[in-house]
Design a protein around this motif. Sequence first.
Motif, PDB file in Angstrom:
ATOM      1  N   PHE A  74       0.834  -1.117   0.023  1.00  0.00           N
ATOM      2  CA  PHE A  74       0.001   0.089   0.164  1.00  0.00           C
ATOM      3  C   PHE A  74       0.786   1.239  -0.033  1.00  0.00           C
ATOM      4  CE2 PHE A  74      -2.272  -3.311   2.224  1.00  0.00           C
ATOM      5  CZ  PHE A  74      -3.442  -3.390   1.427  1.00  0.00           C
ATOM      6  N   PRO A  75       1.645   1.581  -1.043  1.00  0.00           N
ATOM      7  CA  PRO A  75       2.483   2.566  -1.088  1.00  0.00           C
ATOM      8  C   PRO A  75       1.783   4.081  -0.861  1.00  0.00           C
ATOM      9  CG  PRO A  75       2.203   1.707  -3.355  1.00  0.00           C
ATOM     10  CD  PRO A  75       1.566   1.116  -2.355  1.00  0.00           C
ATOM     11  N   GLU A  76       0.740   4.270  -1.216  1.00  0.00           N
ATOM     12  CA  GLU A  76      -0.116   5.558  -1.015  1.00  0.00           C
ATOM     13  C   GLU A  76      -0.281   5.617   0.413  1.00  0.00           C
ATOM     14  OE1 GLU A  76      -0.445   7.738  -2.894  1.00  0.00           O
ATOM     15  OE2 GLU A  76      -0.865   6.984  -5.063  1.00  0.00           O
ATOM     16  N   TRP A  77      -0.692   4.621   1.237  1.00  0.00           N
ATOM     17  CA  TRP A  77      -0.791   4.586   2.612  1.00  0.00           C
ATOM     18  C   TRP A  77       0.599   4.981   3.292  1.00  0.00           C
ATOM     19  CZ3 TRP A  77      -2.147  -0.371   5.907  1.00  0.00           C
ATOM     20  CH2 TRP A  77      -2.168  -0.201   7.352  1.00  0.00           C
ATOM     21  N   TYR A  78       1.671   4.244   2.826  1.00  0.00           N
ATOM     22  CA  TYR A  78       2.858   4.393   3.398  1.00  0.00           C
ATOM     23  C   TYR A  78       3.314   5.953   3.330  1.00  0.00           C
ATOM     24  CZ  TYR A  78       7.925   3.916   4.211  1.00  0.00           C
ATOM     25  OH  TYR A  78       9.446   3.898   4.365  1.00  0.00           O
ATOM     26  N   ALA A  79       3.222   6.440   2.056  1.00  0.00           N
ATOM     27  CA  ALA A  79       3.683   7.869   1.964  1.00  0.00           C
ATOM     28  C   ALA A  79       2.871   8.794   2.504  1.00  0.00           C
ATOM     29  CB  ALA A  79       3.442   7.956   0.482  1.00  0.00           C
ATOM     30  N   LEU A 111       1.082   8.596   5.257  1.00  0.00           N
ATOM     31  CA  LEU A 111       1.031   8.350   6.760  1.00  0.00           C
ATOM     32  C   LEU A 111       2.668   8.823   7.256  1.00  0.00           C
ATOM     33  CD1 LEU A 111       0.048   7.140   9.516  1.00  0.00           C
ATOM     34  CD2 LEU A 111       1.086   4.915   8.857  1.00  0.00           C
ATOM     35  N   PHE A 112       3.570   8.442   6.456  1.00  0.00           N
ATOM     36  CA  PHE A 112       5.087   8.668   6.985  1.00  0.00           C
ATOM     37  C   PHE A 112       5.470  10.057   6.714  1.00  0.00           C
ATOM     38  CE2 PHE A 112       5.326   4.244   7.494  1.00  0.00           C
ATOM     39  CZ  PHE A 112       6.393   4.049   8.336  1.00  0.00           C
ATOM     40  N   SER A 113       4.725  10.650   5.845  1.00  0.00           N
ATOM     41  CA  SER A 113       5.097  12.262   5.484  1.00  0.00           C
ATOM     42  C   SER A 113       4.260  12.939   6.549  1.00  0.00           C
ATOM     43  CB  SER A 113       4.645  12.609   3.964  1.00  0.00           C
ATOM     44  OG  SER A 113       3.371  12.364   3.691  1.00  0.00           O
ATOM     45  N   GLY A 114       2.838  12.579   6.764  1.00  0.00           N
ATOM     46  CA  GLY A 114       2.125  13.464   7.728  1.00  0.00           C
ATOM     47  C   GLY A 114       2.465  13.358   9.304  1.00  0.00           C
ATOM     48  N   ASN A 143     -10.987   1.151   5.131  1.00  0.00           N
ATOM     49  CA  ASN A 143     -10.145   2.497   5.165  1.00  0.00           C
ATOM     50  C   ASN A 143      -8.726   1.942   5.609  1.00  0.00           C
ATOM     51  OD1 ASN A 143     -12.089   4.063   4.112  1.00  0.00           O
ATOM     52  ND2 ASN A 143     -12.574   4.535   6.185  1.00  0.00           N
ATOM     53  N   VAL A 144      -7.698   2.477   5.115  1.00  0.00           N
ATOM     54  CA  VAL A 144      -6.384   2.306   5.820  1.00  0.00           C
ATOM     55  C   VAL A 144      -6.187   3.712   6.270  1.00  0.00           C
ATOM     56  CG1 VAL A 144      -5.540   0.392   4.231  1.00  0.00           C
ATOM     57  CG2 VAL A 144      -5.049   2.958   3.548  1.00  0.00           C
ATOM     58  N   LEU A 145      -6.454   4.985   5.845  1.00  0.00           N
ATOM     59  CA  LEU A 145      -6.161   6.184   6.400  1.00  0.00           C
ATOM     60  C   LEU A 145      -7.524   7.213   6.042  1.00  0.00           C
ATOM     61  CD1 LEU A 145      -4.080   7.538   8.009  1.00  0.00           C
ATOM     62  CD2 LEU A 145      -3.181   8.555   5.819  1.00  0.00           C
ATOM     63  N   PRO A 146      -8.562   7.034   7.243  1.00  0.00           N
ATOM     64  CA  PRO A 146      -9.590   7.900   6.698  1.00  0.00           C
ATOM     65  C   PRO A 146      -9.229   9.576   6.800  1.00  0.00           C
ATOM     66  CG  PRO A 146     -10.113   6.270   8.565  1.00  0.00           C
ATOM     67  CD  PRO A 146      -8.490   6.528   8.233  1.00  0.00           C
ATOM     68  N   LEU A 158      -8.032   7.175   2.110  1.00  0.00           N
ATOM     69  CA  LEU A 158      -7.334   6.186   1.488  1.00  0.00           C
ATOM     70  C   LEU A 158      -7.650   4.646   2.015  1.00  0.00           C
ATOM     71  CD1 LEU A 158      -3.679   7.262   1.937  1.00  0.00           C
ATOM     72  CD2 LEU A 158      -5.198   7.189  -0.232  1.00  0.00           C
ATOM     73  N   THR A 159      -8.140   3.995   0.973  1.00  0.00           N
ATOM     74  CA  THR A 159      -8.878   2.309   1.139  1.00  0.00           C
ATOM     75  C   THR A 159      -7.767   1.404   0.765  1.00  0.00           C
ATOM     76  OG1 THR A 159      -9.790   2.109  -1.007  1.00  0.00           O
ATOM     77  CG2 THR A 159     -10.981   3.531   0.776  1.00  0.00           C
ATOM     78  N   ILE A 160      -8.125   0.284   0.878  1.00  0.00           N
ATOM     79  CA  ILE A 160      -7.097  -0.812   0.417  1.00  0.00           C
ATOM     80  C   ILE A 160      -7.264  -1.077  -0.935  1.00  0.00           C
ATOM     81  CG2 ILE A 160      -7.612  -2.270   2.674  1.00  0.00           C
ATOM     82  CD1 ILE A 160      -9.460  -4.074   1.272  1.00  0.00           C
TER      83      ILE A 160
END
Length: 342
Positions: free
Chosen positions: A72-77, A79-82, A272-275, A284-286
Amino acid sequence: MTLQLFWFVLIGVLFTGYFVLEGFDFGVGMLMPILGRGSDRRRRVVLNTIGPVWDGNEVWLITAGGAMFAAFPEWYASLFSGFYLALLLLLVALILRICAIEYRAKINDPKWRAWCDVGIGIGSWIPALAWGWVFANIVRGVPLNEKKQIVGSVWDLLSPYALLGGLATGVLFALHGAIFLVLKTGGEVRDDAQRAARLLLIPTVLIVGGFGLWTQLAYGTWWTWIALGAAVLGLVVAAGSTAVSRDGWAFLGTTLTVAAATALLVGSLYPNVLPSTIDPAFDLTIDNASSTPYTLKVMSWAAVLATPVVLLYQGWTYWVFRQRLTVDQIPAPTGLPLSKNT
């Protein structure tokens, strides 16, 4: 969708393994100044209970982060930036803890060991509190805009729910560590660890129970009631077993609570992975955060082949180092003397 769900569950399992195993590591480090007071040998008993396993336990976090990045690269990007500043602080604390554990015995000087003990304490308390705060914010949602970027400031992440989440993991890991020390030590250290566990039980039940109920009522679904019930059952087992000195059952109880609490948080996210707190359309969803099906397929085969080997090896490590430790087993300190020429 099947592969996306598989990797969402697998990442949840990896974080569960990390919190169960590294959770008692953090708890041991948090309690080390208290249970090791007045004696370097007592502190070494406490630290040696995790000496053979703590670095292997941290691999679960590396694996979970790598799986998140690949699946889930969008989740990773996002989350880790925010959460950049918070995760940077957490990383610095973990590095401080690693260095303090590794170098504590390298120099034979009480002041050196005392400063290393401070590093172990700081490096245990900060992650124990920070992980609950981070996951509570993930479940609650963050100000995620249409560009998949978290906007706002760190003050937006300091909600009462998130702060309670940090406090919940802090007391839960402390209890988990205390009961682990009861299981792994003997003599006076075990007696003190058992008293600490009994003192921590009521605050842990109240704080973790309150946070779990808040999570379920605000964000959970019908099946996460099972996870909440399992977490409560684990605390009941831990309390009852501690009262009658059934050390193994007490540790299984806190293990169940940590695992079930993680399942409650991860399960409350799905799908979701990041609401987003700005607009549900920006969630962001799966589905919209995942890698391509081919990438997920290749990763799945690698996971199926490698995971059993890793689990067997780590299980064997715990079996080999299963004996209890006492003060009498600790030899005189070694290492170079601290001098002007050192």
